[in-house]
Design an enzyme around this catalytic site. Structure first.
Site, PDB file in Angstrom:
ATOM      1  N   GLN A 278      -3.453  -3.389 -17.494  1.00 35.13           N
ATOM      2  CA  GLN A 278      -3.120  -2.650 -16.275  1.00 35.13           C
ATOM      3  C   GLN A 278      -3.886  -1.319 -16.236  1.00 35.13           C
ATOM      4  OE1 GLN A 278      -1.088  -3.790 -13.716  1.00 35.13           O
ATOM      5  NE2 GLN A 278      -1.768  -1.974 -12.618  1.00 35.13           N
TER       6      GLN A 278
ATOM      7  N   ASP B  54      -8.133 -10.927 -13.979  1.00 33.42           N
ATOM      8  CA  ASP B  54      -8.338  -9.845 -13.010  1.00 33.42           C
ATOM      9  C   ASP B  54      -9.744  -9.924 -12.405  1.00 33.42           C
ATOM     10  OD1 ASP B  54      -6.180  -8.228 -12.416  1.00 33.42           O
ATOM     11  OD2 ASP B  54      -6.444  -6.906 -14.145  1.00 33.42           O
TER      12      ASP B  54
ATOM     13  N   LYS C 127       4.380  -8.354 -11.477  1.00 37.32           N
ATOM     14  CA  LYS C 127       3.588  -9.465 -12.025  1.00 37.32           C
ATOM     15  C   LYS C 127       4.470 -10.390 -12.872  1.00 37.32           C
ATOM     16  CE  LYS C 127      -0.576  -6.792 -11.574  1.00 37.32           C
ATOM     17  NZ  LYS C 127      -1.614  -5.913 -12.066  1.00 37.32           N
TER      18      LYS C 127
END
Ligand code: NAP
Length: 291
Positions: free
Chosen positions: A96, A119, A52
């Site tokens: 995460q 997300d 990322k």
């Protein structure tokens, strides 16, 4: 049979994003900024976050990595999320997953400001996705829709079977495929589904998101079907430096000859998931979602 090249498609989208970043900056705006919170040292999570950060650099985004040890207290994490929510120099951030057991995952997801939830896991974004409002949509299903569109694959009136009903892949995938933009007739299958083999074999578009390597075999696929393999399970390998390789949910060699289109693993859905996070972050930076 045509292979759907997720790697090449993601590369093209990255170039589009890079061009948009350049014009934002030429117009006097700052570079989009994504932060990632990483807890602990799980190998998979370390790799995903490193990708990322690398992806951000490639498209001209600023990125920030925030690290905590495995034993971090929930209250500390919530405090950091509050700080990031209020940081005007930050467009979006992710935590995460998975996260350690002492922390309530849903509480963390809901603590993130939906406007920075790139997300797309916050219930506000999930709900807005369901009713077709502008939203941040979970990266994997978002990326798959983008692949289907860019390959001009007809979805209208087609029977789409999604195997898997997780909150981040299967369920949002089924919602997107049933929306008016895609117009598929959708069946969602899961571990309690009866006659799964027959169901899969009836699909015009089969989306396998189980995490069971090699589960979908040739007899479960209709002649001419479109097959999207989301599965990425790490299996031991003597052929790679890392000692493992990624295996999809589909037995590619036997299924591919029956398909009109198929995604490989790796190089299919994975790169699209990565680039979709960048697309969401760009949207956050432009402020045209949930504003
Ligand atoms: P998950 O949360 O474990 O969900 C798996 C789903 O598959 C569940 O709904 C489960 O049913 C269903 N399932 C499992 N075994 C089954 C079986 N034998 N028959 C029918 N249904 C079955 O997994 P996930 O997070 O959605 O991820 C799925 C896979 O996609 C994993 O391999 C993951 O690594 C991969 N993935 C790849 C990407 C990418 O970018 N390529 C991104 C995200 C995930 P129940 O609900 O009944 O338990």
């Amino acid at each position: 049979m045509q292979i759907i090249d997720g790697k090449a498609t993601a590369k093209a989208i990255k170039e589009e994003i890079r061009a948009e970043v350049d014009s934002l900056v030429s117009a006097g705006k700052r570079n989009p900024h994504l932060a990632a919170i990483l807890i602990g040292h799980d190998g998979g999570s370390e790799t995903y976050v490193a990708y990322k950060i690398k992806d951000c650099a490639e498209v001209g985004f600023k990125s920030t990595l925030v690290r905590f040890e495995d034993d971090v207290k929930e209250v500390v994490l919530l405090e950091k999320i509050k700080e990031l929510n209020n940081d005007e120099g930050l467009d979006g951030f992710i935590v995460q997953l998975p996260i350690p057991d002492q922390i309530n995952e849903q509480r963390i997801i809901e603590a993130i400001d939906p406007r920075k939830d790139v997300d797309g896991f916050h219930p506000v974004n999930v709900g807005r996705t369901v009713i077709g409002l502008p939203s941040f949509t979970s990266a994997t299903p978002y990326g798959i829709v983008e692949l289907l569109k860019r390959y001009n694959i007809e979805t209208s009136g087609k029977h789409c079977v999604v195997v898997g009903r997780s909150n981040i892949v299967g369920r949002p995938m089924s919602i997107l495929m049933s929306q008016k933009s895609m117009n598929a007739t959708v069946t969602v299958a899961h571990s309690r589904t009866k006659n799964l083999e027959e169901l899969c074999a009836s699909a015009d578009i089969l989306i396998a998101a189980l995490g069971a390597p090699g589960f979908i075999k040739a007899h479960m696929v209709k002649e001419g079907a479109v097959v999207i393999d989301v599965g990425t399970t790490r299996v031991p390998s003597t052929e790679t430096k890392s000692g493992f390789r990624l295996k999809g949910d589909v037995v590619y060699d036997e299924v591919a000859p029956k398909c009109s289109y198929i995604t490989p693993v790796p190089g299919g859905v994975g790169p699209m998931t990565r680039v979709s996070l960048l697309s969401n972050t760009l949207k956050a930076a432009k402020g045209n979602i949930l504003s």
